[in-house]
Scaffold this active site. Sequence first.
Site, PDB file in Angstrom:
ATOM      1  CE1 TYR A  15      62.102  53.081  36.055  1.00 13.54           C
ATOM      2  CE2 TYR A  15      64.266  53.347  35.051  1.00 13.54           C
ATOM      3  CZ  TYR A  15      62.887  53.389  34.961  1.00 13.54           C
ATOM      4  OH  TYR A  15      62.291  53.731  33.772  1.00 13.54           O
TER       5      TYR A  15
HETATM    6  P1  NAP Z   1      55.824  59.924  33.780  1.00 16.67           P
HETATM    7  O1  NAP Z   1      55.766  61.096  32.864  1.00 16.67           O
HETATM    8  O2  NAP Z   1      56.302  60.088  35.164  1.00 16.67           O
HETATM    9  O3  NAP Z   1      54.379  59.232  33.790  1.00 16.67           O
HETATM   10  C1  NAP Z   1      54.181  58.084  34.558  1.00 16.67           C
HETATM   11  C2  NAP Z   1      52.825  57.519  34.256  1.00 16.67           C
HETATM   12  O4  NAP Z   1      52.675  56.308  35.014  1.00 16.67           O
HETATM   13  C3  NAP Z   1      51.702  58.457  34.660  1.00 16.67           C
HETATM   14  O5  NAP Z   1      50.720  58.442  33.650  1.00 16.67           O
HETATM   15  C4  NAP Z   1      51.168  57.815  35.928  1.00 16.67           C
HETATM   16  O6  NAP Z   1      49.765  57.973  36.107  1.00 16.67           O
HETATM   17  C5  NAP Z   1      51.434  56.346  35.669  1.00 16.67           C
HETATM   18  N1  NAP Z   1      51.425  55.580  36.914  1.00 16.67           N
HETATM   19  C6  NAP Z   1      52.293  55.672  37.957  1.00 16.67           C
HETATM   20  N2  NAP Z   1      51.909  54.815  38.932  1.00 16.67           N
HETATM   21  C7  NAP Z   1      50.794  54.191  38.493  1.00 16.67           C
HETATM   22  C8  NAP Z   1      49.935  53.207  39.035  1.00 16.67           C
HETATM   23  N3  NAP Z   1      50.152  52.677  40.247  1.00 16.67           N
HETATM   24  N4  NAP Z   1      48.875  52.782  38.305  1.00 16.67           N
HETATM   25  C9  NAP Z   1      48.628  53.311  37.076  1.00 16.67           C
HETATM   26  N5  NAP Z   1      49.407  54.266  36.510  1.00 16.67           N
HETATM   27  C10 NAP Z   1      50.477  54.687  37.213  1.00 16.67           C
HETATM   28  O7  NAP Z   1      56.738  58.771  33.150  1.00 16.67           O
HETATM   29  P2  NAP Z   1      57.146  58.465  31.626  1.00 16.67           P
HETATM   30  O8  NAP Z   1      58.470  59.040  31.394  1.00 16.67           O
HETATM   31  O9  NAP Z   1      56.038  58.776  30.729  1.00 16.67           O
HETATM   32  O10 NAP Z   1      57.371  56.884  31.734  1.00 16.67           O
HETATM   33  C11 NAP Z   1      56.520  55.931  31.142  1.00 16.67           C
HETATM   34  C12 NAP Z   1      57.237  54.596  31.141  1.00 16.67           C
HETATM   35  O11 NAP Z   1      58.447  54.695  30.408  1.00 16.67           O
HETATM   36  C13 NAP Z   1      57.611  54.081  32.526  1.00 16.67           C
HETATM   37  O12 NAP Z   1      57.393  52.683  32.591  1.00 16.67           O
HETATM   38  C14 NAP Z   1      59.101  54.398  32.614  1.00 16.67           C
HETATM   39  O13 NAP Z   1      59.756  53.549  33.503  1.00 16.67           O
HETATM   40  C15 NAP Z   1      59.512  54.181  31.183  1.00 16.67           C
HETATM   41  N6  NAP Z   1      60.743  54.875  30.808  1.00 16.67           N
HETATM   42  C16 NAP Z   1      60.806  56.228  30.832  1.00 16.67           C
HETATM   43  C17 NAP Z   1      62.001  56.859  30.473  1.00 16.67           C
HETATM   44  C18 NAP Z   1      62.169  58.346  30.500  1.00 16.67           C
HETATM   45  O14 NAP Z   1      63.300  58.819  30.370  1.00 16.67           O
HETATM   46  N7  NAP Z   1      61.128  59.135  30.655  1.00 16.67           N
HETATM   47  C19 NAP Z   1      63.108  56.086  30.101  1.00 16.67           C
HETATM   48  C20 NAP Z   1      62.986  54.705  30.102  1.00 16.67           C
HETATM   49  C21 NAP Z   1      61.802  54.106  30.445  1.00 16.67           C
HETATM   50  P3  NAP Z   1      49.107  59.098  37.089  1.00 16.67           P
HETATM   51  O15 NAP Z   1      49.697  60.414  36.677  1.00 16.67           O
HETATM   52  O16 NAP Z   1      47.638  58.961  36.829  1.00 16.67           O
HETATM   53  O17 NAP Z   1      49.489  58.681  38.486  1.00 16.67           O
END
Ligand code: NAP
Length: 246
Positions: A154
Site C-alpha cells: 500500500y
Molecule cells: P474508503 O472509505 O474505503 O473509500 C474508498 C473509495 O475509493 C470508495 O469511494 C470507492 O468507490 C473508491 N474506489 C475504490 N476502487 C475504485 C476504483 N477502481 N475506481 C473508482 N473508485 C474506486 O476509503 P477512504 O478512507 O475514504 O480513502 C480515500 C483515500 O484516502 C484513498 O486513496 C486512501 O488510500 C487514502 N487514505 C485513507 C486513509 C484512512 O485512514 N482512511 C489514510 C491515508 C490515506 P466504490 O465504493 O464506488 O467502489
Amino acid sequence: MTRVQKQIAIVTGAARGIGAAVARRLAADGFAVVINYASSSAEADALVETLERAGHTAIAVKADVSKAEDVRQMFDATEQKLGKVDVLVNNAGIMKVMPLAETSDGVFEQTFSINVQGTFNTLREAATRMNIGGRIVNFSTSVVGTNLPGYAIYAGTKAAVETFTRIFAKEMRGRNITVNAVAPGPIATDLFLTGKSDELIQQFTKAAPLERLGQPEDIANAVSFLAGPDGGWVNGQILRANGGLV
Ligand code: NAP
C-alpha cells in the site's frame, strides 16, 4: 451541450468515505462536482440528490479508475454535462494490510492498478483536458513516513503517487496547473476501520499528538485549501494531514 457557470471538480471515489466529504466541501465552496464511483451506485445517487437539494450542482459518473477507457469516458461525460474540468481530486484507493511475504499476486496487482494506474490514468487525461489554471490533488498516506509493517504494498503505491505528484507538477509548466498531494494519517472510514480491533483503533487514535482519529472533513478542509484561491502558490508538495503523527 449543457454548461454550467461554476468551476468543475471531479472527485474520484466520491460516493463514500473521504471522497464524499471532499465532494460535499467542494460543492459548498461553489464547484459543480462530479461524484465518481466504481461500485457504490446508490450512495453516489443519494449524495447527488443531497447536494442538489442544498442548491449545488452535482452528477454521478461510474468509472473504474484503473481502466483507461472508463477514465476517458468520465472526462467525456463531464465535458458533455458540465464543461471542462478545473479541479481533479484523485481520492479513489484501496488498502489491504498484510506482510509483504503473505501478499498474493492478485492483491499486489489490484492495489497497484487502482492506486497507481488509476492515478496515472486520470493525470494523463487531465494533462490535455483540464482548464488552464486548474488544480490537481492526489492522495498519498502518512504511512509513507511511518513505514509500519504490513503496509509495504500500500505505502509503495502511495510513494509512487508522491513521485508522480512532484514530477507532474513540473510537467504542467506553462499551463498554470498545480499538482499536490494530501497524505492523511488514520481517518475514521471503512478503509481504516475494517478488520481492526477496538484496541488497535485506540492505539492509532493516541498515536498523533492531537490524540484523536482524523475525520473525513479534516482531509476535505486540506483539499479545499489546495483546490481553492488560497492554495494557488503551493505546487508539487505533499501535505501530511495527520494531527502531527509523522
Ligand atoms: P474508503 O472509505 O474505503 O473509500 C474508498 C473509495 O475509493 C470508495 O469511494 C470507492 O468507490 C473508491 N474506489 C475504490 N476502487 C475504485 C476504483 N477502481 N475506481 C473508482 N473508485 C474506486 O476509503 P477512504 O478512507 O475514504 O480513502 C480515500 C483515500 O484516502 C484513498 O486513496 C486512501 O488510500 C487514502 N487514505 C485513507 C486513509 C484512512 O485512514 N482512511 C489514510 C491515508 C490515506 P466504490 O465504493 O464506488 O467502489
